[in-house]
Design a protein around this motif. Structure first.
Motif, PDB file in Angstrom:
ATOM      1  N   ALA A 154      50.934  18.662  44.941  1.00 38.21           N
ATOM      2  CA  ALA A 154      50.729  18.489  46.797  1.00 38.21           C
ATOM      3  C   ALA A 154      50.579  16.994  46.809  1.00 38.21           C
ATOM      4  O   ALA A 154      51.723  16.555  47.742  1.00 38.21           O
ATOM      5  CB  ALA A 154      49.750  19.209  47.164  1.00 38.21           C
ATOM      6  N   ALA A 155      49.846  16.384  46.390  1.00 37.44           N
ATOM      7  CA  ALA A 155      49.461  14.918  46.743  1.00 37.44           C
ATOM      8  C   ALA A 155      50.767  13.902  46.481  1.00 37.44           C
ATOM      9  O   ALA A 155      51.297  13.126  46.904  1.00 37.44           O
ATOM     10  CB  ALA A 155      48.296  14.709  46.155  1.00 37.44           C
ATOM     11  N   ALA A 156      51.318  14.376  44.944  1.00 39.72           N
ATOM     12  CA  ALA A 156      52.535  13.622  44.741  1.00 39.72           C
ATOM     13  C   ALA A 156      53.902  13.680  45.655  1.00 39.72           C
ATOM     14  O   ALA A 156      54.634  12.845  45.575  1.00 39.72           O
ATOM     15  CB  ALA A 156      52.865  13.723  43.290  1.00 39.72           C
ATOM     16  N   THR A 157      53.947  14.937  46.161  1.00 36.04           N
ATOM     17  CA  THR A 157      55.215  15.064  47.019  1.00 36.04           C
ATOM     18  C   THR A 157      54.874  14.932  48.351  1.00 36.04           C
ATOM     19  O   THR A 157      55.811  15.467  49.155  1.00 36.04           O
ATOM     20  CB  THR A 157      55.517  16.387  46.624  1.00 36.04           C
ATOM     21  OG1 THR A 157      54.612  17.553  46.766  1.00 36.04           O
ATOM     22  CG2 THR A 157      56.251  16.643  44.973  1.00 36.04           C
ATOM     23  N   GLY A 158      53.553  14.726  48.868  1.00 29.13           N
ATOM     24  CA  GLY A 158      53.415  14.667  50.172  1.00 29.13           C
ATOM     25  C   GLY A 158      53.428  16.158  50.846  1.00 29.13           C
ATOM     26  O   GLY A 158      53.593  16.163  52.197  1.00 29.13           O
ATOM     27  N   ARG A 159      53.157  17.267  50.164  1.00 28.76           N
ATOM     28  CA  ARG A 159      53.056  18.306  50.680  1.00 28.76           C
ATOM     29  C   ARG A 159      51.981  19.354  50.730  1.00 28.76           C
ATOM     30  O   ARG A 159      51.056  18.604  50.257  1.00 28.76           O
ATOM     31  CB  ARG A 159      54.259  19.446  49.772  1.00 28.76           C
ATOM     32  CG  ARG A 159      55.575  18.833  49.982  1.00 28.76           C
ATOM     33  CD  ARG A 159      56.629  19.407  49.125  1.00 28.76           C
ATOM     34  NE  ARG A 159      57.257  20.537  49.691  1.00 28.76           N
ATOM     35  CZ  ARG A 159      57.784  21.381  48.725  1.00 28.76           C
ATOM     36  NH1 ARG A 159      57.716  21.208  47.269  1.00 28.76           N
ATOM     37  NH2 ARG A 159      57.951  22.724  49.008  1.00 28.76           N
TER      38      ARG A 159
ATOM     39  N   ALA B 110      53.198  23.373  47.222  1.00 27.33           N
ATOM     40  CA  ALA B 110      53.140  23.155  45.828  1.00 27.33           C
ATOM     41  C   ALA B 110      52.867  24.656  45.051  1.00 27.33           C
ATOM     42  O   ALA B 110      53.369  24.801  44.011  1.00 27.33           O
ATOM     43  CB  ALA B 110      51.769  22.175  45.406  1.00 27.33           C
ATOM     44  N   ALA B 111      52.035  25.409  45.543  1.00 23.51           N
ATOM     45  CA  ALA B 111      51.756  26.683  44.876  1.00 23.51           C
ATOM     46  C   ALA B 111      53.120  27.535  44.825  1.00 23.51           C
ATOM     47  O   ALA B 111      53.444  28.278  43.791  1.00 23.51           O
ATOM     48  CB  ALA B 111      50.559  27.541  45.575  1.00 23.51           C
ATOM     49  N   ALA B 112      53.895  27.528  46.057  1.00 24.88           N
ATOM     50  CA  ALA B 112      54.974  28.229  46.142  1.00 24.88           C
ATOM     51  C   ALA B 112      56.132  27.678  44.937  1.00 24.88           C
ATOM     52  O   ALA B 112      56.952  28.516  44.422  1.00 24.88           O
ATOM     53  CB  ALA B 112      55.749  28.142  47.465  1.00 24.88           C
ATOM     54  N   GLU B 113      55.928  26.420  44.518  1.00 30.43           N
ATOM     55  CA  GLU B 113      56.867  25.960  43.680  1.00 30.43           C
ATOM     56  C   GLU B 113      56.394  26.686  42.157  1.00 30.43           C
ATOM     57  O   GLU B 113      57.529  27.000  41.410  1.00 30.43           O
ATOM     58  CB  GLU B 113      56.703  24.433  43.284  1.00 30.43           C
ATOM     59  CG  GLU B 113      57.401  23.632  44.575  1.00 30.43           C
ATOM     60  CD  GLU B 113      57.184  21.956  44.092  1.00 30.43           C
ATOM     61  OE1 GLU B 113      56.885  21.768  42.963  1.00 30.43           O
ATOM     62  OE2 GLU B 113      57.402  21.264  44.948  1.00 30.43           O
ATOM     63  N   VAL B 114      55.320  27.053  41.841  1.00 27.06           N
ATOM     64  CA  VAL B 114      54.736  27.607  40.794  1.00 27.06           C
ATOM     65  C   VAL B 114      55.244  29.092  40.735  1.00 27.06           C
ATOM     66  O   VAL B 114      55.941  29.521  39.769  1.00 27.06           O
ATOM     67  CB  VAL B 114      53.239  27.662  40.654  1.00 27.06           C
ATOM     68  CG1 VAL B 114      52.786  28.484  39.416  1.00 27.06           C
ATOM     69  CG2 VAL B 114      52.768  26.337  40.495  1.00 27.06           C
ATOM     70  N   THR B 115      54.805  29.786  41.847  1.00 30.43           N
ATOM     71  CA  THR B 115      55.331  31.257  41.965  1.00 30.43           C
ATOM     72  C   THR B 115      56.967  31.395  42.048  1.00 30.43           C
ATOM     73  O   THR B 115      57.531  32.445  41.591  1.00 30.43           O
ATOM     74  CB  THR B 115      54.745  31.863  43.356  1.00 30.43           C
ATOM     75  OG1 THR B 115      55.241  31.384  44.414  1.00 30.43           O
ATOM     76  CG2 THR B 115      53.054  31.928  43.010  1.00 30.43           C
ATOM     77  N   ASP B 116      57.605  30.287  42.675  1.00 32.70           N
ATOM     78  CA  ASP B 116      59.009  30.486  42.514  1.00 32.70           C
ATOM     79  C   ASP B 116      59.712  30.237  41.243  1.00 32.70           C
ATOM     80  O   ASP B 116      61.004  30.096  40.966  1.00 32.70           O
ATOM     81  CB  ASP B 116      59.689  29.612  43.776  1.00 32.70           C
ATOM     82  CG  ASP B 116      59.300  30.242  45.021  1.00 32.70           C
ATOM     83  OD1 ASP B 116      58.933  31.300  45.050  1.00 32.70           O
ATOM     84  OD2 ASP B 116      59.458  29.405  45.928  1.00 32.70           O
ATOM     85  N   GLY B 117      58.982  29.658  40.349  1.00 31.74           N
ATOM     86  CA  GLY B 117      59.352  29.031  38.978  1.00 31.74           C
ATOM     87  C   GLY B 117      59.882  27.713  38.848  1.00 31.74           C
ATOM     88  O   GLY B 117      60.617  27.216  37.906  1.00 31.74           O
TER      89      GLY B 117
END
Length: 186
Positions: free
Chosen positions: A162-167, A172-179
């Motif tokens: 989240a910190a690295a992408t400014g989100r 960031a969690a959605a990136e994990v659950t979306d693969g």
């Protein structure tokens, strides 16, 4: 009174409780009681400290936010019902709507700073984590644990992303659950 997303989250949280509590019913009763006590009551925002950022339950996140002319912040940790940092802010459409209530709370608890009147007239989104977002973060942590992370390293990985992408943590969690997150099990 609650939105379908909020009601769905409350139902999931209620199902996770071991004492059989129905959080939606509890919130509905609380709002009904507040509306009787303060007829111009328009909503509330509860903030509870939890791992991953504060969880926020708000009845004020509908598209048309009512005009707020009075607010009362109550420190829940000050009355011994929650951890440090837990608060609830009540909102009303009529100025000074909470003055009597604030006086009663101050007289009863005799603690300085337990209530703040009209210090939160703008019911902003704040920096907390919505219940749905908190659920998403917890799901992502679980997926990362399945991939070999510890709970702490999973939370750190999500927070770092989240910190690295400014989100947000939720994004960031959605990136994990979306693969779409390196090292996440699918």
């Amino acid at each position: 009174m609650t939105h379908s997303r909020q009601a769905e989250q409350l139902d999931r949280l209620s199902a996770a409780l071991t004492d059989g509590s129905d959080l939606t019913a509890i919130l509905d009763v609380l709002v009904d009681d507040l509306t009787v006590a303060v007829p111009s009551f328009v909503g509330l925002r509860m903030t509870l400290p939890v791992p991953g950022g504060p969880a926020v339950l708000s009845t004020m996140d509908h598209p048309v936010v009512p005009v707020v002319r009075a607010s009362l912040l109550l420190r829940l940790d000050g009355i011994g019902v929650a951890a440090a940092g837990a608060t609830v802010v009540y909102y009303a459409a009529v100025a000074h709507a909470f003055d009597d209530f604030a006086g009663t709370v101050r007289d009863h608890f005799r603690l300085p700073g337990i209530v703040v009147v009209d210090g939160h007239l703008a019911p902003d989104a704040g920096t907390g984590v919505a219940l749905a977002d908190l659920s998403l973060v917890d799901q992502a942590v679980g997926m990362l644990i399945e991939s070999g992370h510890t709970r702490e390293s999973a939370r750190d990985a999500i927070a770092g992303r989240a910190a690295a992408t400014g989100r947000t943590l939720a994004a960031a969690a959605a990136e994990v659950t979306d693969g779409h997150f390196p090292g996440a099990a699918h």
